[in-house]
Design an enzyme around this catalytic site. Sequence first.
Site, PDB file in Angstrom:
ATOM      1  N   ASP A  90       0.979  -1.337  -0.165  1.00  0.00           N
ATOM      2  CA  ASP A  90      -0.055  -0.063   0.004  1.00  0.00           C
ATOM      3  C   ASP A  90       0.998   1.257   0.014  1.00  0.00           C
ATOM      4  O   ASP A  90       2.015   1.291   0.570  1.00  0.00           O
ATOM      5  CB  ASP A  90      -1.009   0.018   1.337  1.00  0.00           C
ATOM      6  N   HIS A 115      -7.891   9.473   5.899  1.00  0.00           N
ATOM      7  CA  HIS A 115      -7.069   8.548   6.645  1.00  0.00           C
ATOM      8  C   HIS A 115      -7.276   8.630   7.934  1.00  0.00           C
ATOM      9  O   HIS A 115      -7.358   9.800   8.419  1.00  0.00           O
ATOM     10  CB  HIS A 115      -5.801   8.223   6.009  1.00  0.00           C
ATOM     11  N   GLY A 116      -7.571   7.760   8.745  1.00  0.00           N
ATOM     12  CA  GLY A 116      -7.732   7.875  10.506  1.00  0.00           C
ATOM     13  C   GLY A 116      -9.189   8.027  10.839  1.00  0.00           C
ATOM     14  O   GLY A 116     -10.096   7.793  10.080  1.00  0.00           O
ATOM     15  N   HIS A 165      -9.819   5.080  -0.369  1.00  0.00           N
ATOM     16  CA  HIS A 165      -9.062   4.777   1.030  1.00  0.00           C
ATOM     17  C   HIS A 165      -9.816   5.402   1.940  1.00  0.00           C
ATOM     18  O   HIS A 165     -10.672   6.462   1.630  1.00  0.00           O
ATOM     19  CB  HIS A 165      -7.848   5.486   0.393  1.00  0.00           C
ATOM     20  N   ASN A 183     -10.426   0.613   1.293  1.00  0.00           N
ATOM     21  CA  ASN A 183      -9.391   0.163   2.402  1.00  0.00           C
ATOM     22  C   ASN A 183      -9.808   0.483   3.859  1.00  0.00           C
ATOM     23  O   ASN A 183     -10.294   1.707   4.055  1.00  0.00           O
ATOM     24  CB  ASN A 183      -8.329   0.990   2.068  1.00  0.00           C
ATOM     25  N   ALA A 194      -7.926   0.401   7.561  1.00  0.00           N
ATOM     26  CA  ALA A 194      -6.572   0.167   8.299  1.00  0.00           C
ATOM     27  C   ALA A 194      -6.897   0.622   9.935  1.00  0.00           C
ATOM     28  O   ALA A 194      -6.947  -0.127  10.887  1.00  0.00           O
ATOM     29  CB  ALA A 194      -5.483   0.939   7.980  1.00  0.00           C
ATOM     30  N   THR A 195      -7.501   1.880   9.934  1.00  0.00           N
ATOM     31  CA  THR A 195      -7.662   2.587  11.413  1.00  0.00           C
ATOM     32  C   THR A 195      -8.684   1.645  12.238  1.00  0.00           C
ATOM     33  O   THR A 195      -8.300   1.083  13.369  1.00  0.00           O
ATOM     34  CB  THR A 195      -8.286   3.894  11.236  1.00  0.00           C
TER      35      THR A 195
END
Length: 169
Positions: free
Chosen positions: A10, A112-113, A140, A162, A164-165
């Site tokens: 990534d 993101h986050g 994302h 996507n 992740a967090t």
Amino acid sequence: CRVPVVLHLDHARDYKLVMGALRHGFTSVMADGSSLPFEDNVSLTAKVVEAAHAAGVAVEGELGYVPRAGDPAVGGGAGAPEGYEFTLPEQAEEFVARTGVDSLAVAVGTVHGLYRQAPRLDLERLAAIRARVPIPLVLHGGSGVPAEMLRAAIARGVAKVNFATELKH
Ligand code: 13P
């Protein structure tokens, strides 16, 4: 049971990192030139595509910039920060044609986050990108985006979201 998986690199901003991933058996890579000027993003991504495709590896590109929630410019994390470029549909068409990427990450309002306010997605922009770009789109910043918003994005061509967090938490 057997589960088909890919091993995906990534957000690679560096050509040498991608070469290392190809050598070590990654089956999918992202060339992230989203913080570069358009022509530099095209050059980096096209170079990655040439090498990765020679090794039978798929490439995700990114056009437009998906910031981090903690970035001061994002303010409350509303997902529509001033000064950050959302993906332009006509530029996305040119980017895909010139680079040969297999999928395209777009900036349409996610960050993101962790969001501090509900995210707002520019679904009209997403539909306009879809109308010009035939390959799968990638979203994302999926953590914290309500399910119905994700469904609306998927209906407009998003094929990979996507997270992740949320996984890290
Ligand atoms: P989140 O921070 O919303 O999980 O997004 C992760 C991501 O887009 C990684 O590429």
